[in-house]
Design an enzyme around this catalytic site. Structure first.
Site, PDB file in Angstrom:
ATOM      1  CE1 TYR A 146      30.749  71.615  34.785  1.00 28.34           C
ATOM      2  CE2 TYR A 146      30.294  72.039  32.474  1.00 28.34           C
ATOM      3  CZ  TYR A 146      30.300  71.172  33.560  1.00 28.34           C
ATOM      4  OH  TYR A 146      29.845  69.884  33.408  1.00 28.34           O
ATOM      5  N   GLY A 147      30.660  78.272  35.513  1.00 27.33           N
ATOM      6  CA  GLY A 147      31.157  79.626  35.756  1.00 27.33           C
ATOM      7  C   GLY A 147      32.414  79.576  36.590  1.00 27.33           C
ATOM      8  CB  ALA A 148      34.607  82.250  37.883  1.00 31.40           C
ATOM      9  CG  PHE A 149      33.623  81.840  41.989  1.00 31.94           C
ATOM     10  CD1 PHE A 149      34.774  81.299  42.531  1.00 31.94           C
ATOM     11  CD2 PHE A 149      33.683  83.116  41.464  1.00 31.94           C
ATOM     12  CE1 PHE A 149      35.954  82.015  42.564  1.00 31.94           C
ATOM     13  CE2 PHE A 149      34.863  83.841  41.494  1.00 31.94           C
ATOM     14  CZ  PHE A 149      36.005  83.289  42.049  1.00 31.94           C
ATOM     15  N   GLY A 150      30.911  78.180  40.079  1.00 35.35           N
ATOM     16  CA  GLY A 150      29.716  77.358  40.187  1.00 35.35           C
ATOM     17  C   GLY A 150      29.403  76.611  38.911  1.00 35.35           C
ATOM     18  CB  VAL A 151      28.271  73.328  38.278  1.00 35.49           C
ATOM     19  CG1 VAL A 151      27.918  72.446  37.094  1.00 35.49           C
ATOM     20  CG2 VAL A 151      29.700  73.071  38.733  1.00 35.49           C
ATOM     21  CB  VAL A 152      24.712  76.794  35.233  1.00 37.20           C
ATOM     22  CG1 VAL A 152      23.252  77.148  34.962  1.00 37.20           C
ATOM     23  CG2 VAL A 152      25.408  77.943  35.948  1.00 37.20           C
ATOM     24  CE  LYS A 167      26.746  80.603  40.407  1.00 36.66           C
ATOM     25  NZ  LYS A 167      27.566  81.509  39.631  1.00 36.66           N
ATOM     26  CG  ASP A 264      35.029  87.583  34.756  1.00 35.97           C
ATOM     27  OD1 ASP A 264      35.840  87.920  33.848  1.00 35.97           O
ATOM     28  OD2 ASP A 264      34.789  86.396  35.029  1.00 35.97           O
TER      29      ASP A 264
END
Length: 527
Positions: A146-152, A167, A264
């Site tokens: 789970y990134g800052a702006f999305g799900v993988v 993603k 980041d």
């Protein structure tokens, strides 16, 4: 280093100084451990990581519908159902068919899933007249991050049976700011062409523009990341540290040459695969460098532990030196296996930095806001305590600490660049190991190793963000992104789309973005 390694080293240095040369090539033995094993520097790694077959685990690729057109026959006509890994299985490797092999016989898919997938393939025909040949469904398998702006998620590409990462960029069109940010990240992922920077392999076919809400990007699947490796119990050799740091800086030199600030850099955004190849990922906060110092830049960047002092002190303008500070923190973390500056708040973060570096000069604080300067000047005058870096670990040698001290410089204008850091002697062995057995830019022949003419390439021209200036409404950006995705489709590949009927897809769709605790904390408001 072995005699063989030293011999390779001499030849490699000759190549580094201008001609191509060769080193002995041998066979690499595969190790199945959590922490990827480094191939010895004199051996050549013959296999691409995607071709590792893990025993006892079959990749299930389900043919759904045979198309009779010649174009379809040329493409793999299969919709991928999930190749689920056993929950108890510990190895971070993902199975895929060996090169040149067709996917093996798969367990039968539930009839309704097959029917639904087949229906989806048909349903897409009339929507995409620009790809009359066919489309293939891709089916999500399991969440991997789970990134800052999305799900993988990890998925199987039905065209070749390879495991890849998918993603989901959600909530793309909520407002103009999120539209611009996602479009920027998407354009970057399609722009990047570097082995240490994650890039887009494909973008899934968008639906008709009226139903276009999410964007799905296919990237290489990486088995781990530096955060997982650092907190794992396995020992990290100095060879691991050198080859990881070399690749981080190699990728960063490329990004900075493109005029991009990542903003980041942290261990969780440095993906690592099963043979130690590292890629920088998550460009949700990245932007083009601002050369006009009067233009204010956002301070809501960089996870706190890796945040440079100029951002902590409220500077309204900063450079790519912020990424180098983050790399310095990670270098120390690789050596000491703990976070270097682990503070509870941004003010304490700054205090921990000055405990190590000493009280900065007024010149070094020239871009800081008045409140931050006052905080520093109110406190006691501190002497630097840099020799404490030698206590990080037995691997903190003179060369290691020397390079670390060039990265952890308070004044961003005096901090070392990625290009200069790569020229530091500490990284010579990392370069040797990477280019003799890990990279894709050099290759082995029957007579030995042929080295590339450029070990740390840059990009030309730079990444161009002028497209953002003319974006004025959500609908306009939506149309531009929709068109951009259609133009990215590689003409020689069958377009992919998601099977919205599958249970895995429904789970993927509803999976949430990172919790607020994972987001970079809000900036400090200095009084």
């Amino acid at each position: 280093m072995s005699l063989c390694g030293a011999r390779a080293n001499a030849k490699m240095m000759a190549a580094y100084n201008g001609g191509t040369s060769a080193a002995a090539a041998g066979h690499h033995h595969h190790h199945h451990h959590h922490l990827p094993h480094l191939p010895p520097p004199h051996l050549h790694h013959h296999h691409h990581p995607q071709h590792h077959l893990h025993p006892g685990s079959a990749a299930a690729v389900h043919p759904v519908q045979q198309h009779t057109s010649s174009a379809a026959a040329a493409a793999a006509a299969a919709a991928a159902a999930a190749a689920m890994l056993n929950p108890g299985q510990q190895q971070p490797y993902f199975p895929s068919p060996a090169p040149g092999q067709a996917p093996g016989p798969a367990a039968a898919a539930p009839a309704q899933v097959q029917a639904a997938a087949a229906a989806t393939v048909k349903a897409h025909h009339h929507q995409h007249s620009h790809h009359p040949q066919q489309q293939l469904d891709i089916e999500p398998d399991r969440p991997i991050g789970y990134g800052a702006f999305g799900v993988v998620w990890s998925v199987t590409d039905p065209r070749d049976g390879k495991r890849v990462a998918l993603k989901k960029m959600p909530n793309v069109f909520q407002n103009l700011v999120s539209c611009k940010r996602v479009f920027r990240e998407l354009k970057m992922l399609c722009f990047f062409k570097h082995d240490n920077v994650l890039s887009a392999l494909d973008i899934l076919q968008p639906p008709h523009i009226d139903y276009f809400e999410e964007i799905y990007v296919v990237t290489e699947l990486m088995q781990s990341d530096l955060h997982k490796i650092i907190v794992s119990p396995q020992p990290l050799s100095s060879d691991h540290v050198k080859v990881f740091l070399y690749q981080i800086l190699r990728g960063l030199k490329y990004l900075h040459s493109a005029g991009i600030l990542h903003r980041d850099i942290k261990p969780g955004n440095l993906l690592v695969n099963s043979n130690c190849v590292l890629k920088i990922c998550d460009f949700g906060l990245a932007r083009v460098e601002e050369l006009d110092e009067s233009r204010h830049m956002t301070q809501e960047v960089v996870t706190q532990y890796y945040r440079a002092p100029e951002i902590l002190m409220g500077s309204r303008h900063y450079s790519n030196a912020i990424d180098i500070w983050s790399v310095g923190c990670i270098f120390a973390e690789l050596l000491g296996r703990r976070i270097l500056f682990q503070a509870q708040s941004p003010i304490q973060q700054l205090d921990l930095i000055t405990d190590l570096l000493g009280t900065p000069s007024l010149e070094a604080m020239r871009t800081a806001c008045e409140g931050a300067k006052a905080h520093i000047l109110r406190g006691p005058h501190k002497q630097p305590s840099l020799p404490v870096l030698y206590t990080l670990s037995s691997q903190a040698t003179h060369e290691a600490v020397h390079l670390l001290c060039r990265m952890l410089v308070f004044d961003p204008s005096k901090r070392i660049s990625a290009k200069d850091a790569l020229a530091h002697p500490y990284l010579d062995e990392g370069r040797l190991r990477y280019h003799t057995c890990m990279c894709k830019c050099c290759f082995s022949t029957s007579t030995g190793r042929v080295y590339t003419s450029d070990f740390e390439p840059i990009t030309n021209p730079k990444f161009d963000d002028t497209f953002e200036k003319n974006l004025s409404s959500v609908r306009q950006v939506k149309e531009i992104i929709h068109q951009f995705i259609l133009e990215q489709q590689k003409g020689n590949r069958v377009p992919l789309c998601i099977n919205p009927q599958s249970a895995a897809f429904k789970s993927f769709i509803s999976s949430t973005v990172a919790q607020p605790s994972e987001m970079p904390p809000s900036p400090l408001v200095w009084e």
